[in-house]
Design a protein around this motif. Structure first.
Motif, short mmCIF file in Angstrom:
data_model
loop_
_atom_site.label_atom_id
_atom_site.label_comp_id
_atom_site.label_asym_id
_atom_site.label_seq_id
_atom_site.Cartn_x
_atom_site.Cartn_y
_atom_site.Cartn_z
N LEU A 216 54.10 34.16 30.70
CA LEU A 216 54.24 35.55 31.11
C LEU A 216 55.42 36.16 30.36
N SER A 217 55.32 37.46 30.07
CA SER A 217 56.43 38.16 29.42
C SER A 217 56.43 39.62 29.85
N ASP A 218 57.56 40.28 29.60
CA ASP A 218 57.71 41.69 29.97
C ASP A 218 57.27 41.92 31.42
N SER A 219 57.72 41.03 32.30
CA SER A 219 57.28 41.06 33.70
C SER A 219 58.21 41.93 34.54
N SER A 220 57.64 42.59 35.53
CA SER A 220 58.47 43.41 36.42
C SER A 220 57.77 43.60 37.76
N VAL A 221 58.58 43.80 38.78
CA VAL A 221 58.08 44.15 40.11
C VAL A 221 58.32 45.65 40.30
N LEU B 257 52.73 40.87 31.11
CA LEU B 257 51.86 40.44 30.03
C LEU B 257 51.62 38.95 30.18
N ILE B 258 50.40 38.52 29.90
CA ILE B 258 50.07 37.10 29.94
C ILE B 258 49.44 36.73 28.61
N LYS B 259 49.87 35.59 28.08
CA LYS B 259 49.37 35.16 26.76
C LYS B 259 48.24 34.15 26.93
N LEU B 260 47.05 34.50 26.43
CA LEU B 260 45.92 33.57 26.47
C LEU B 260 46.19 32.41 25.50
N PRO B 261 45.50 31.27 25.69
CA PRO B 261 45.69 30.15 24.76
C PRO B 261 45.45 30.53 23.30
N SER B 262 44.63 31.56 23.07
CA SER B 262 44.37 32.02 21.70
C SER B 262 45.55 32.78 21.12
N GLY B 263 46.50 33.17 21.97
CA GLY B 263 47.63 33.98 21.55
C GLY B 263 47.48 35.45 21.90
N GLN B 264 46.29 35.86 22.32
CA GLN B 264 46.06 37.25 22.70
C GLN B 264 46.83 37.62 23.97
N LEU B 265 47.53 38.75 23.93
CA LEU B 265 48.25 39.24 25.10
C LEU B 265 47.35 40.13 25.95
N VAL B 266 47.45 39.98 27.26
CA VAL B 266 46.67 40.77 28.22
C VAL B 266 47.64 41.37 29.23
N LYS B 267 47.46 42.63 29.56
CA LYS B 267 48.29 43.29 30.57
C LYS B 267 47.68 43.05 31.94
N LEU B 268 48.50 42.55 32.85
CA LEU B 268 48.04 42.20 34.19
C LEU B 268 48.76 43.06 35.23
N PRO C 20 54.08 26.85 35.81
CA PRO C 20 55.52 27.03 35.65
C PRO C 20 55.97 28.49 35.50
N HIS C 21 55.04 29.37 35.18
CA HIS C 21 55.39 30.77 34.98
C HIS C 21 55.08 31.53 36.27
N GLN C 22 56.12 32.10 36.87
CA GLN C 22 55.98 32.63 38.23
C GLN C 22 56.68 33.97 38.39
N LEU C 23 56.14 34.77 39.28
CA LEU C 23 56.76 36.02 39.69
C LEU C 23 56.51 36.14 41.19
N LYS C 24 57.59 36.07 41.97
CA LYS C 24 57.43 35.94 43.42
C LYS C 24 58.22 37.01 44.17
N VAL C 25 57.51 37.65 45.09
CA VAL C 25 58.13 38.69 45.93
C VAL C 25 57.77 38.40 47.38
#
Length: 353
Positions: free
Chosen positions: A173-178, A192-203, A152-157
């Motif tokens: 996903l959060s703080d997303s940008s193209v 940013l993507i949130k792992l099930p543990s709650g840890q944020l990862v920059k993608l 459900p979380h998408q970023l499409k170009v």
């Protein structure tokens, strides 16, 4: 006649190894970085033929044979880190899969390809957390949007210029940008993507232009985009993953510089080539589709997946966030010279300034 052909072929082969030492951005100097494995195979074949059928008899022939032997030694040195005999840059996962795992699927679909069903089947089989598809336009978006209920979380170009991107995620996903880091029609994605543990990862997701005559005669824009992302990754306060079709091989000067500037790890080192392009020609395959990660990750698995009628094989990587492995991973470090070269490439003039 055959004797002369062998001599000229030997000289040409050695030249293809020497040409990349010229640090010029024009495609002729960069393209010969790609086929190092192919050059190694040809080098071995030439030496065997020369020794079996045209053993050196004069000084020039001995010199050429010596050049071939030096060439093969150098090529082995370059390629060895990507064989299973090389040291692993990122360690295997210590813990079983858990809420800190992130399964990533990336695919260059080849824009004119219409076999979307094959990708949908692969995605269902792999069950990744994140799907990145490049060379995607409106048609591809319409076909891939069916996975929206699970992602459900998408970023499409979607763009009709072979540089479109579709990012689908099961995880928030959060703080997303193209971004358009170098050229106004070539996007990249930051989120940013949130792992099930709650840890944020920059993608970071990117797909720069290749240095080939029909696309861009120079590698300037490609190198600049790759190194801009390297700087961003280095400055990130979060764990980092960079992925996409970089249009550069894993062992190139620019990719190695990317690793040093960013401090990110290549899961292929010590595990294999995982050549993702060209899927259509067995002898012309290179590792062009990449997934790099920061040193606080370990690797659960990495796979090259079956072809889906594209000129690229899809890739699947399962990473596990675990800060305890940082001291076990072999993080690349940039020298002052590396930083100077990177800064020069980042500040290089391009068509769009």
């Amino acid at each position: 006649m055959i004797h002369d052909i062998l001599l000229y072929t030997s000289v040409l082969l050695v030249l293809t190894t020497l040409i990349p030492f010229i640090r010029h951005d024009f495609w002729v100097f960069r393209v010969f970085e790609f086929p190092r494995l192919q050059k190694l195979v040809l080098n071995v074949i030439l030496i065997i033929i020369i020794l079996c059928f045209s053993f050196p008899s004069i000084l020039l022939e001995y010199i050429i044979l010596g050049m071939l032997l030096l060439n093969i030694t150098y090529l082995i040195y370059l390629i060895f880190p990507f064989t299973k005999l090389g040291s692993k840059q990122i360690v295997g996962a210590i813990n079983p899969p858990n809420d800190n795992n992130l399964k990533v699927f990336i695919a260059n679909v080849f824009q004119e390809n219409r076999n979307s069903k094959a990708y949908l089947k692969l995605i269902e089989a792999c069950n990744p957390d994140v799907v990145l598809m490049v060379e995607t336009h409106e048609w591809w978006q319409a076909k891939m949007d069916v996975i929206g209920k699970d992602y459900p979380h998408q970023l499409k170009v979607p763009i009709d210029n072979t540089y479109g991107m579709l990012l689908y995620s099961k995880l928030e996903l959060s703080d997303s940008s193209v971004k358009y880091l170098v050229k106004k029609d070539i996007p990249s994605i930051e989120t940013l993507i949130k792992l099930p543990s709650g840890q944020l990862v920059k993608l970071f997701c990117l797909h720069p232009e290749p240095p080939v005559p029909q696309e861009n005669p120079k590698s300037t824009e490609r190198d600049k985009e790759i190194l801009l992302v390297a700087e961003k990754a280095k400055k990130s306060e979060y764990p980092v993953i960079v992925m996409g079709d970089l249009n550069d091989v894993a062992w190139s000067y620019t990719t190695e510089l990317f690793g040093k500037i960013s401090g990110l790890l290549d899961p292929r080192r010590g595990r294999g080539f995982f050549n993702s392009f060209n899927a259509k020609y067995f002898f012309l395959r290179f590792p062009l589709d990449h997934i790099f990660c920061s040193s606080d990750f370990s690797l659960s698995s990495i796979k090259r997946l079956p072809n889906c009628n594209s000129d690229h094989f899809p890739m699947f990587v399962d990473l596990q966030y675990n800060p305890k492995v940082e001291k076990l991973n072999d993080s690349p470090v940039a020298t002052e010279a590396d930083l100077e070269v990177a800064e020069e490439k980042i500040n290089a003039e391009t068509e769009e300034g």
